[in-house]
Design a protein around this motif. Structure first.
Motif: not given
Lengths: 121, 121
Positions: A48, A105, A108, B10, B15, B17, B19, B108-112
Protein backbone atom coordinates in the motif's frame (compact mmCIF):
# COMPACT_ATOMS: atom_id res chain seq x y z
CA UNK A 1 -0.03 -3.93 -21.43
CA UNK A 2 -2.30 -1.23 -22.87
CA UNK A 3 -5.37 0.12 -21.09
CA UNK A 4 -7.54 -1.46 -23.77
CA UNK A 5 -6.06 -4.91 -23.15
CA UNK A 6 -6.70 -4.53 -19.42
CA UNK A 7 -10.27 -3.50 -20.15
CA UNK A 8 -10.79 -6.60 -22.30
CA UNK A 9 -9.36 -8.84 -19.60
CA UNK A 10 -11.54 -7.27 -16.94
CA UNK A 11 -14.72 -7.88 -18.88
CA UNK A 12 -14.19 -11.59 -19.45
CA UNK A 13 -11.77 -14.18 -20.77
CA UNK A 14 -9.02 -15.16 -18.38
CA UNK A 15 -10.21 -12.63 -15.88
CA UNK A 16 -13.92 -13.25 -15.58
CA UNK A 17 -14.83 -12.53 -11.94
CA UNK A 18 -15.10 -15.62 -9.79
CA UNK A 19 -18.68 -14.61 -9.09
CA UNK A 20 -19.41 -15.30 -12.77
CA UNK A 21 -17.51 -18.50 -13.51
CA UNK A 22 -15.54 -21.09 -11.58
CA UNK A 23 -11.75 -20.89 -11.99
CA UNK A 24 -9.83 -23.72 -13.59
CA UNK A 25 -6.77 -25.15 -11.83
CA UNK A 26 -4.25 -22.93 -13.67
CA UNK A 27 -6.18 -19.73 -12.93
CA UNK A 28 -6.59 -20.75 -9.30
CA UNK A 29 -2.87 -21.47 -8.94
CA UNK A 30 -1.91 -18.09 -10.42
CA UNK A 31 -4.47 -16.19 -8.35
CA UNK A 32 -3.59 -18.01 -5.14
CA UNK A 33 0.09 -17.15 -5.61
CA UNK A 34 -0.71 -13.44 -5.82
CA UNK A 35 -3.05 -13.63 -2.81
CA UNK A 36 -0.29 -15.43 -0.89
CA UNK A 37 2.04 -12.50 -1.56
CA UNK A 38 -0.60 -10.19 -0.05
CA UNK A 39 -1.45 -12.48 2.89
CA UNK A 40 1.11 -11.00 5.27
CA UNK A 41 0.26 -7.74 7.10
CA UNK A 42 3.75 -6.29 6.59
CA UNK A 43 3.74 -7.12 2.87
CA UNK A 44 0.24 -5.66 2.48
CA UNK A 45 1.34 -2.44 4.19
CA UNK A 46 4.49 -2.31 2.04
CA UNK A 47 2.32 -2.83 -1.04
CA UNK A 48 0.00 0.00 0.00
CA UNK A 49 2.91 2.36 0.66
CA UNK A 50 4.44 1.58 -2.75
CA UNK A 51 1.10 1.72 -4.58
CA UNK A 52 0.11 5.04 -3.02
CA UNK A 53 3.51 6.64 -3.67
CA UNK A 54 3.66 9.25 -6.39
CA UNK A 55 5.55 7.21 -8.97
CA UNK A 56 8.28 5.40 -7.09
CA UNK A 57 9.62 5.17 -3.58
CA UNK A 58 13.10 4.66 -2.13
CA UNK A 59 13.60 1.76 0.28
CA UNK A 60 15.14 4.34 2.62
CA UNK A 61 11.59 5.74 3.08
CA UNK A 62 10.49 2.50 4.76
CA UNK A 63 12.91 3.08 7.64
CA UNK A 64 11.14 3.50 10.95
CA UNK A 65 7.72 2.51 9.55
CA UNK A 66 8.10 -1.16 10.54
CA UNK A 67 9.24 -2.95 13.69
CA UNK A 68 11.27 -5.47 11.72
CA UNK A 69 14.84 -5.60 10.44
CA UNK A 70 16.03 -4.31 7.08
CA UNK A 71 16.69 -7.84 5.75
CA UNK A 72 13.11 -8.82 6.69
CA UNK A 73 11.76 -5.84 4.75
CA UNK A 74 13.97 -6.88 1.81
CA UNK A 75 12.57 -10.40 1.97
CA UNK A 76 8.98 -9.15 1.88
CA UNK A 77 9.75 -6.79 -1.02
CA UNK A 78 11.26 -9.72 -2.94
CA UNK A 79 8.05 -11.74 -2.46
CA UNK A 80 5.96 -8.84 -3.80
CA UNK A 81 8.30 -8.56 -6.80
CA UNK A 82 8.15 -12.30 -7.53
CA UNK A 83 4.34 -12.07 -7.50
CA UNK A 84 4.49 -9.39 -10.20
CA UNK A 85 3.00 -6.72 -7.95
CA UNK A 86 6.01 -4.37 -7.85
CA UNK A 87 9.28 -3.84 -9.66
CA UNK A 88 12.48 -2.09 -8.62
CA UNK A 89 15.76 -0.61 -9.78
CA UNK A 90 19.01 0.01 -7.93
CA UNK A 91 20.47 3.49 -8.35
CA UNK A 92 23.66 4.04 -6.40
CA UNK A 93 23.15 3.22 -2.73
CA UNK A 94 19.38 2.81 -2.81
CA UNK A 95 16.79 0.64 -4.47
CA UNK A 96 13.63 2.31 -5.78
CA UNK A 97 10.26 0.50 -5.98
CA UNK A 98 7.11 1.14 -7.98
CA UNK A 99 3.83 -0.78 -8.24
CA UNK A 100 2.63 -2.68 -11.31
CA UNK A 101 -1.08 -1.71 -11.40
CA UNK A 102 -1.99 -4.30 -14.05
CA UNK A 103 -1.43 -7.09 -11.52
CA UNK A 104 -3.61 -5.44 -8.88
CA UNK A 105 -6.28 -4.74 -11.50
CA UNK A 106 -6.18 -8.39 -12.57
CA UNK A 107 -6.62 -9.71 -9.05
CA UNK A 108 -9.20 -7.04 -8.18
CA UNK A 109 -11.23 -7.91 -11.29
CA UNK A 110 -11.04 -11.58 -10.32
CA UNK A 111 -12.88 -10.77 -7.08
CA UNK A 112 -15.24 -8.14 -8.42
CA UNK A 113 -18.96 -8.42 -8.19
CA UNK A 114 -20.04 -7.17 -11.62
CA UNK A 115 -22.31 -4.16 -11.78
CA UNK A 116 -25.89 -5.09 -12.78
CA UNK A 117 -25.35 -3.59 -16.26
CA UNK A 118 -22.41 -5.93 -16.88
CA UNK A 119 -24.63 -8.93 -16.27
CA UNK A 120 -26.82 -8.08 -19.25
CA UNK A 121 -24.04 -9.02 -21.72
CA UNK B 1 -25.61 -4.03 3.68
CA UNK B 2 -27.30 -1.84 1.06
CA UNK B 3 -25.77 -1.07 -2.34
CA UNK B 4 -25.42 2.55 -1.28
CA UNK B 5 -23.41 1.64 1.80
CA UNK B 6 -21.10 -0.53 -0.32
CA UNK B 7 -20.70 2.32 -2.76
CA UNK B 8 -19.71 4.69 0.04
CA UNK B 9 -17.17 2.22 1.39
CA UNK B 10 -15.67 1.67 -2.03
CA UNK B 11 -15.09 5.36 -2.60
CA UNK B 12 -13.16 6.02 0.60
CA UNK B 13 -13.17 5.64 4.37
CA UNK B 14 -12.10 2.26 5.63
CA UNK B 15 -11.82 0.97 2.13
CA UNK B 16 -9.79 3.57 0.27
CA UNK B 17 -7.81 1.63 -2.34
CA UNK B 18 -4.22 0.94 -1.37
CA UNK B 19 -3.17 2.85 -4.47
CA UNK B 20 -4.59 5.99 -2.82
CA UNK B 21 -3.46 5.73 0.80
CA UNK B 22 -1.20 3.48 2.86
CA UNK B 23 -2.98 1.03 5.15
CA UNK B 24 -2.63 1.27 8.90
CA UNK B 25 -1.71 -1.83 10.90
CA UNK B 26 -5.31 -2.82 11.70
CA UNK B 27 -6.46 -2.53 8.08
CA UNK B 28 -3.41 -4.50 6.92
CA UNK B 29 -4.08 -7.26 9.46
CA UNK B 30 -7.72 -7.59 8.40
CA UNK B 31 -6.90 -7.50 4.69
CA UNK B 32 -4.02 -9.96 5.03
CA UNK B 33 -6.29 -12.44 6.82
CA UNK B 34 -8.77 -12.41 3.94
CA UNK B 35 -5.98 -12.74 1.36
CA UNK B 36 -4.58 -15.66 3.35
CA UNK B 37 -7.94 -17.44 3.05
CA UNK B 38 -7.70 -17.00 -0.72
CA UNK B 39 -4.01 -17.93 -0.98
CA UNK B 40 -4.61 -21.65 -1.50
CA UNK B 41 -5.55 -22.89 -5.01
CA UNK B 42 -8.18 -25.31 -3.70
CA UNK B 43 -9.79 -22.64 -1.51
CA UNK B 44 -9.75 -20.15 -4.38
CA UNK B 45 -11.45 -22.70 -6.68
CA UNK B 46 -13.99 -23.52 -3.94
CA UNK B 47 -14.63 -19.80 -3.51
CA UNK B 48 -15.18 -19.37 -7.25
CA UNK B 49 -17.56 -22.34 -7.41
CA UNK B 50 -19.60 -20.99 -4.48
CA UNK B 51 -19.54 -17.38 -5.74
CA UNK B 52 -20.61 -18.35 -9.25
CA UNK B 53 -23.41 -20.64 -8.03
CA UNK B 54 -26.93 -19.40 -8.52
CA UNK B 55 -27.73 -18.62 -4.88
CA UNK B 56 -26.32 -21.50 -2.86
CA UNK B 57 -24.57 -24.79 -3.47
CA UNK B 58 -24.64 -28.15 -1.70
CA UNK B 59 -21.32 -29.59 -0.52
CA UNK B 60 -22.35 -32.75 -2.37
CA UNK B 61 -21.76 -30.81 -5.62
CA UNK B 62 -18.04 -30.54 -4.83
CA UNK B 63 -17.66 -34.32 -5.04
CA UNK B 64 -15.35 -35.35 -7.85
CA UNK B 65 -14.18 -31.80 -8.58
CA UNK B 66 -11.11 -32.03 -6.33
CA UNK B 67 -8.39 -34.63 -5.84
CA UNK B 68 -8.51 -34.27 -2.06
CA UNK B 69 -10.52 -35.96 0.71
CA UNK B 70 -13.86 -34.78 2.04
CA UNK B 71 -12.37 -33.69 5.39
CA UNK B 72 -9.78 -31.60 3.50
CA UNK B 73 -12.57 -29.88 1.55
CA UNK B 74 -14.39 -29.28 4.86
CA UNK B 75 -11.26 -27.72 6.34
CA UNK B 76 -10.87 -25.33 3.40
CA UNK B 77 -14.56 -24.37 3.55
CA UNK B 78 -14.17 -23.59 7.26
CA UNK B 79 -11.25 -21.25 6.50
CA UNK B 80 -13.34 -19.40 3.90
CA UNK B 81 -16.17 -19.07 6.42
CA UNK B 82 -13.89 -17.79 9.18
CA UNK B 83 -12.62 -15.14 6.75
CA UNK B 84 -16.19 -13.92 6.23
CA UNK B 85 -16.21 -14.88 2.55
CA UNK B 86 -18.95 -17.54 2.71
CA UNK B 87 -21.62 -18.75 5.08
CA UNK B 88 -23.44 -22.06 5.35
CA UNK B 89 -26.40 -23.91 6.81
CA UNK B 90 -26.97 -27.60 7.47
CA UNK B 91 -30.25 -29.01 6.18
CA UNK B 92 -30.67 -32.72 6.85
CA UNK B 93 -27.72 -34.69 5.47
CA UNK B 94 -26.07 -31.87 3.57
CA UNK B 95 -24.53 -28.46 4.22
CA UNK B 96 -25.33 -25.63 1.81
CA UNK B 97 -22.91 -22.75 1.12
CA UNK B 98 -23.37 -19.27 -0.30
CA UNK B 99 -20.95 -16.40 -0.83
CA UNK B 100 -20.96 -13.11 1.08
CA UNK B 101 -20.32 -10.59 -1.73
CA UNK B 102 -19.69 -7.65 0.64
CA UNK B 103 -16.42 -9.24 1.74
CA UNK B 104 -15.22 -9.78 -1.83
CA UNK B 105 -16.25 -6.24 -2.73
CA UNK B 106 -14.35 -4.91 0.26
CA UNK B 107 -11.15 -6.73 -0.66
CA UNK B 108 -11.57 -5.97 -4.36
CA UNK B 109 -12.03 -2.27 -3.63
CA UNK B 110 -8.92 -2.36 -1.47
CA UNK B 111 -6.88 -3.39 -4.51
CA UNK B 112 -8.67 -1.31 -7.11
CA UNK B 113 -6.94 1.23 -9.21
CA UNK B 114 -9.46 4.08 -9.18
CA UNK B 115 -10.89 5.22 -12.49
CA UNK B 116 -9.53 8.64 -13.53
CA UNK B 117 -12.90 10.27 -12.70
CA UNK B 118 -12.71 9.02 -9.11
CA UNK B 119 -9.40 10.81 -8.65
CA UNK B 120 -10.98 14.19 -9.21
CA UNK B 121 -12.84 14.04 -5.87
Amino acid sequence: MSKQEISIQRSGGCCAPISVSALDEAQAAEGAAVFKALSDPIRLRLMSIIASADGEICVCDFTGQFDVSGPTISHHLRVLRQAGLVDCERRGTWVYYWSLPERMQWISALLSIPEPAALTH
